[in-house]
Design a protein around this motif. Structure first.
Motif, PDB file in Angstrom:
ATOM      1  N   ASN A   1       0.883  -1.025  -0.050  1.00 12.70           N
ATOM      2  CA  ASN A   1      -0.052  -0.090  -0.075  1.00 12.70           C
ATOM      3  C   ASN A   1       0.881   1.227  -0.013  1.00 12.70           C
ATOM      4  O   ASN A   1       0.411   2.153  -0.643  1.00 12.70           O
ATOM      5  CB  ASN A   1      -0.851  -0.076   1.371  1.00 12.70           C
ATOM      6  N   TYR A   2       1.805   1.165   0.774  1.00 14.24           N
ATOM      7  CA  TYR A   2       2.928   2.552   0.864  1.00 14.24           C
ATOM      8  C   TYR A   2       3.473   2.583  -0.575  1.00 14.24           C
ATOM      9  O   TYR A   2       3.533   3.670  -0.920  1.00 14.24           O
ATOM     10  CB  TYR A   2       3.897   2.159   2.099  1.00 14.24           C
TER      11      TYR A   2
ATOM     12  N   GLU B   1       2.344   1.693  -3.565  1.00 12.10           N
ATOM     13  CA  GLU B   1       1.551   2.279  -4.439  1.00 12.10           C
ATOM     14  C   GLU B   1       1.251   3.631  -4.243  1.00 12.10           C
ATOM     15  O   GLU B   1       1.007   4.445  -5.202  1.00 12.10           O
ATOM     16  CB  GLU B   1       0.125   1.204  -4.250  1.00 12.10           C
ATOM     17  N   ASN B   2       1.434   4.102  -3.130  1.00 16.69           N
ATOM     18  CA  ASN B   2       1.217   5.679  -2.793  1.00 16.69           C
ATOM     19  C   ASN B   2       2.531   6.533  -2.873  1.00 16.69           C
ATOM     20  O   ASN B   2       2.708   7.437  -2.264  1.00 16.69           O
ATOM     21  CB  ASN B   2       0.657   5.686  -1.487  1.00 16.69           C
TER      22      ASN B   2
END
Length: 270
Positions: A43-44, A46-47
């Motif tokens: 998630n990190y 992808e962000n």
């Protein structure tokens, strides 16, 4: 006044968000469940929060090695190092990836990025070019293995850029000997440059300076060595005008050549 109030509220909100985000990250870091870290790291990533993603990937890397998730962790971890501009580390981890997962769909990209990371670490031309040379070798190995790769054009561009950088460094180094009046070393350096870069745009100037360096060497030599060295200078002049008959340096070269011919005639009579 309104802008100042807005800015204060914005700053306060930002600090609260940062504290909450940091607290959440610390909680994930301390988790004993590697899957929690794995999902959070993705998630990190992808962000584009490569610092936090990299920190979590690095923690679980030894755990997931050999598991299905290990391939993605190794690949993404290498990219986090690249995005954080730790290019040598990125290069190492991309290499580990394509050696470990040779059959992976990402193996080709990893080998390209191994070379590209070395290129990204390549310094200005006037600094040590070890990383540049390693990048050229790695990128050429990549092209040899994947000649039809979608990264082919980028790989060729990188090789050309680095070769131009190495060429510039060789040119400046050779000229430095000339400027320092180390004429014998300059002649050797100019000859080496011509052999290393036979198609260089600097070769006309290099040929002229090689003649000039040899002429200056002869002029400053002891009498017993002058005849041989002037004769060598004359040979370099003839090579120069044979290759570059319309050179912009021709007038200056002719003056020294005529003087060198007179010196040879005079010295030969002794």
């Amino acid at each position: 006044m309104l802008k100042r109030v807005f800015f204060k509220h914005f700053l306060a909100a930002f600090l609260i968000f940062s504290l909450v985000s940091c607290s959440k990250f610390r909680k994930i870091e301390k988790s004993e469940d590697w899957r929690v870290k794995y999902d959070a790291a993705l998630n990190y990533y992808e962000n584009k929060d490569y610092y936090r993603a990299g920190a979590l990937f690095e923690q679980i890397l030894p755990i997931v090695r050999g598991l299905p998730e290990g391939e993605k962790v190794q690949f993404y971890f290498a990219y986090t190092q690249y995005h954080e501009q730790f290019y040598l580390l990125a290069s190492h981890h991309f290499k580990v990836f394509y050696q470990t997962y040779a059959r992976s769909e990402f193996a080709q990209e990893a080998q390209f990025m191994h070379a590209y990371s070395l290129y990204a670490n390549s310094p200005a031309y006037n600094l040590d070019q070890t990383s540049s040379i390693e990048a050229v070798v790695a990128m050429q190995n990549f092209l040899n293995k994947y000649p039809e790769s979608k990264f082919r054009d980028d790989a060729s561009r990188v090789i050309n850029e680095i070769q131009e950088k190495l060429e510039r460094k060789g040119y400046e180094n050779a000229k430095q000997y000339y400027k320092l009046e180390r004429h014998k070393a300059a002649v050797v350096a100019f000859e080496t440059f011509k052999n290393d870069f036979p198609d260089s745009k600097y070769n006309e100037e290099i040929a002229f300076l090689k003649f000039m360096a040899q002429y200056n060497l002869a002029t400053k030599s002891i009498l017993s060595k002058q005849l041989e060295r002037y004769r060598q200078a004359n040979e370099y002049y003839l090579e120069f005008i044979d290759l570059y008959p319309g050179s912009e340096y021709l007038r200056d070269a002719e003056k020294k050549y005529n003087d060198s011919l007179e010196k040879v005639t005079e010295l030969a009579k002794r």
